[in-house]
Design an enzyme around this catalytic site. Structure first.
Site, PDB file in Angstrom:
ATOM      1  N   CYS A  39      71.132 -67.917  -7.988  1.00 31.80           N
ATOM      2  CA  CYS A  39      70.339 -68.728  -7.075  1.00 31.80           C
ATOM      3  C   CYS A  39      68.898 -68.815  -7.578  1.00 31.80           C
ATOM      4  O   CYS A  39      68.397 -67.898  -8.225  1.00 31.80           O
ATOM      5  CB  CYS A  39      70.381 -68.114  -5.680  1.00 31.80           C
ATOM      6  SG  CYS A  39      69.469 -69.071  -4.431  1.00 31.80           S
ATOM      7  N   ASP A  41      66.329 -68.546  -5.866  1.00 31.48           N
ATOM      8  CA  ASP A  41      65.469 -67.706  -5.035  1.00 31.48           C
ATOM      9  C   ASP A  41      64.619 -66.777  -5.911  1.00 31.48           C
ATOM     10  O   ASP A  41      65.139 -66.078  -6.777  1.00 31.48           O
ATOM     11  CB  ASP A  41      66.331 -66.882  -4.077  1.00 31.48           C
ATOM     12  CG  ASP A  41      65.519 -66.237  -2.963  1.00 31.48           C
ATOM     13  OD1 ASP A  41      64.588 -65.473  -3.275  1.00 31.48           O
ATOM     14  OD2 ASP A  41      65.828 -66.487  -1.784  1.00 31.48           O
ATOM     15  N   HIS A  95      73.426 -64.112  -3.076  1.00 31.39           N
ATOM     16  CA  HIS A  95      72.670 -63.025  -2.436  1.00 31.39           C
ATOM     17  C   HIS A  95      72.636 -63.228  -0.928  1.00 31.39           C
ATOM     18  O   HIS A  95      72.604 -64.362  -0.435  1.00 31.39           O
ATOM     19  CB  HIS A  95      71.237 -62.964  -2.994  1.00 31.39           C
ATOM     20  CG  HIS A  95      70.393 -64.168  -2.646  1.00 31.39           C
ATOM     21  ND1 HIS A  95      69.525 -64.195  -1.580  1.00 31.39           N
ATOM     22  CD2 HIS A  95      70.307 -65.394  -3.235  1.00 31.39           C
ATOM     23  CE1 HIS A  95      68.924 -65.368  -1.524  1.00 31.39           C
ATOM     24  NE2 HIS A  95      69.377 -66.118  -2.523  1.00 31.39           N
ATOM     25  N   CYS A  98      70.514 -65.901   1.768  1.00 29.65           N
ATOM     26  CA  CYS A  98      70.288 -67.115   0.980  1.00 29.65           C
ATOM     27  C   CYS A  98      69.887 -68.270   1.900  1.00 29.65           C
ATOM     28  O   CYS A  98      70.621 -68.633   2.826  1.00 29.65           O
ATOM     29  CB  CYS A  98      71.550 -67.481   0.206  1.00 29.65           C
ATOM     30  SG  CYS A  98      71.393 -68.973  -0.800  1.00 29.65           S
TER      31      CYS A  98
END
Length: 268
Positions: A39, A41, A95, A98
């Protein structure tokens, strides 16, 4: 930007203190063992959470760690990693917490990204019954994160890149992981793609597999439409999809036989 440049100089100094030839070695090329599909992130840096250094992990990141078959960016990374770098392990890493998964599970509109999040809503559709049984909202989102990772590993297995790699010795191993930001630990979801074998005649771009899979389905349809077991297979030379026929003729014959079987069923 001053903070960025200062941080860069400190990092270079630290690396050279550990190994004066560190950057010289890196400049010679890369031979990563892993491909990390994660991701975007900022709290989930691939090398940071896995303890790997530069040169050890090839990386692709997008919103909610999706494997989308029309995403040329991801497919290009995947092909290069598999066919050129010959990575040994491919990890799809989601994760908990998210934001992309949470947005997909909500009823809100966010604009352009809604089109991307539709891929996660497809995961919700596939597993809606299981998700509805989870009463706690946070636990439901955590499970959706896991289900999303599982489906993305399956999407990975459907690509022609992975299918072709599996025809050779030592193809890359596929893994689905979830990172828990609160604990800093990775969880192995032990994803299996064996259940896709039933549909390999659909996903695998191999003419022999496609023909064999079509024949199995054809016999099943004949049995259902006629209301009785399908007749025993004839010797190879008399089989309607015999090998001496061209592939185009086999496909056309399969369609004609299917149509004939349905008409016979209606007359019956």
């Amino acid at each position: 930007m001053q903070r960025i440049f200062e941080g860069n100089r400190r990092w270079v100094k630290d690396q050279l203190a550990k190994d004066p030839e560190y950057f010289e070695k890196l400049s010679l090329g890369q031979k990563p063992r892993y491909l990390f599909i994660g991701c975007s992130d900022s709290r989930v840096p691939g090398s940071g959470i896995t303890g790997t250094g530069p040169g050890e992990m090839f990386t692709h990141r997008n919103i909610a760690n999706l494997v989308v078959h029309t995403d040329m960016n991801l497919l290009s990374v995947l092909q290069y990693a598999v066919e050129v770098l010959e990575v040994e392990v491919i990890m799809v890493v989601g994760h908990y917490g998210c934001g992309g998964v949470a947005a997909a599970a909500s009823n809100n509109q966010y604009g352009l990204i809604d089109n991307w999040l539709t891929n996660i809503r497809d995961v919700i559709r596939l597993h809606e019954t299981e998700l509805l049984r989870i009463k706690d909202d946070e636990e439901r989102l955590r499970r959706l994160v896991e289900l999303n990772v599982i489906e993305q590993v399956r999407n990975l297995a459907k690509t022609t890149i992975i299918q072709n790699a599996r025809k050779r010795q030592n193809p890359p191993k596929l893994h689905g992981l979830v990172y828990d930001i609160r604990e800093g630990l990775l969880k192995d979801l032990e994803v299996s793609t064996e259940d896709l074998n039933e549909f390999q005649h659909i996903y695998q771009r191999d003419k022999a597999v496609l023909t064999a899979g079509t024949q199995v389905l054809l016999e099943k349809l004949q049995q259902e439409d006629n209301g009785h077991p399908a007749p025993a297979a004839q010797p190879e030379q008399n089989h309607p999809l015999a090998p001496e026929m061209s592939e185009e003729e086999q496909a056309e014959e399969a369609v004609n036989l299917n149509a004939s079987a349905k008409q016979a069923g209606r007359r019956g």
